[in-house]
Design a protein around this motif. Structure first.
Motif, PDB file in Angstrom:
ATOM      1  N   PRO A   6      -6.893   3.716   1.198  1.00 42.33           N
ATOM      2  CA  PRO A   6      -6.233   3.307  -0.055  1.00 42.33           C
ATOM      3  C   PRO A   6      -6.532   4.230  -1.230  1.00 42.33           C
ATOM      4  N   PRO A  60      -0.386   4.295   3.673  1.00 39.98           N
ATOM      5  CA  PRO A  60      -1.447   4.340   4.691  1.00 39.98           C
ATOM      6  C   PRO A  60      -1.067   5.154   5.919  1.00 39.98           C
ATOM      7  N   GLY A  82       0.800  -1.223   0.000  1.00 41.45           N
ATOM      8  CA  GLY A  82       0.000   0.000   0.000  1.00 41.45           C
ATOM      9  C   GLY A  82       0.825   1.261   0.000  1.00 41.45           C
ATOM     10  N   GLU A  91      -3.704   6.365  -3.457  1.00 39.07           N
ATOM     11  CA  GLU A  91      -3.550   6.286  -4.913  1.00 39.07           C
ATOM     12  C   GLU A  91      -3.732   7.653  -5.551  1.00 39.07           C
TER      13      GLU A  91
END
Length: 267
Positions: free
Chosen positions: A248, A155, A133, A252
């Motif tokens: 998440p 994260p 992640g 991104e």
């Protein structure tokens, strides 16, 4: 034999195996971490699985590549010259040394090469966080010729990481100053904070400053410097253990924004 070749690649700590036709075109790739074989055409599925047979280590799912997310579509729309994601650790120093290697014989090593070795050490450690992640961008250019050595997004938040080759010397750090060995102290931590502040402005999100020391002999910090995390190169992977801050989708989206060179044009 079906004429297919399997070509392994390794990027950001994640291995993928591409299946190619004799003319070099990719028709599938296998992601070991997710256990998925992505096919660009269903007609060669059996041939692809036979070619990958020696490399598959467990159960796999087979199908077309997943539909790209909005962040991935934004990334795909970037012109290659504007995409910072392919930058290697120390990219700016690599380019500078290629253009001007300096004299072949000198009494002291070129300090750029020590700085490059430091950025590569820290960059390689950060790249190993990819797949959990986290994303790392290297040599993020800033107006005026400055740059962020590494930008870590995941994260646990965003971190602007500045590396320093300590050459087995004693490092003494105060709130604004840092001293290596017997050298006079200098205000490096102002630069570290400034890089993080500029990144926060560009991304409209909190970016925390980090100083990563490479190969220090000893570290003395009489009082923890304001805001700046001071770590050694062997400790930077621990940043991934920090508590969850971003979802998440936010990770991104920030990564897609940060990898666009235009994001950094006015900070």
């Amino acid at each position: 034999m079906n004429g297919l070749r399997v070509i392994p690649t390794w990027r950001h700590g994640r291995e993928q195996l591409y299946v190619c036709l004799p003319d070099g075109r990719n028709i599938a790739w296998y992601d070991r971490e997710t256990g998925r074989v992505n096919l660009l055409g269903q007609d060669r599925e059996d041939d692809v699985l036979r070619a990958l047979g020696p490399f598959i280590t467990g159960p796999v799912t087979v199908g077309p590549p997943p539909v790209p997310t909005p962040a991935e579509l934004s990334r795909l729309a970037l012109h290659p010259d504007d995409d910072l994601a392919p930058n290697r650790p120390g990219e700016a120093l690599i380019v500078a040394l290629d253009r001007d290697p300096g004299p072949t014989h000198r009494l002291r090593p070129d300090p750029r090469r020590r700085a490059l070795a430091a950025e590569q050490t820290v960059g390689d450690a950060l790249d190993h966080l990819d797949g959990g992640g986290w994303h790392t961008l290297h040599s993020v250019p800033l107006p005026g010729g400055d740059r962020i050595h590494h930008l870590l997004i995941g994260p646990g938040g965003l971190y602007a990481v500045h590396t320093l080759h300590a050459r087995r010397q004693r490092v003494r750090i105060t709130d604004t100053l840092i001293a290596l060995g017997r050298r006079d102290p200098y205000p490096l931590l102002r630069r570290v904070r400034s890089d993080a502040d500029r990144a926060s402005h560009a991304l409209t999100a909190e970016v925390r400053p980090v100083l990563a020391l490479v190969d220090p002999g000893a570290v003395s910090i009489p009082a923890a410097p304001r805001e700046v995390h001071v770590l050694t190169a062997t400790e930077v992977e621990g940043l991934s253990q920090r508590g969850g801050v971003l979802k998440p989708a936010d990770v991104e989206a920030l990564h897609a924004m940060a990898r666009d060179r235009a994001t950094w044009a006015r900070v």
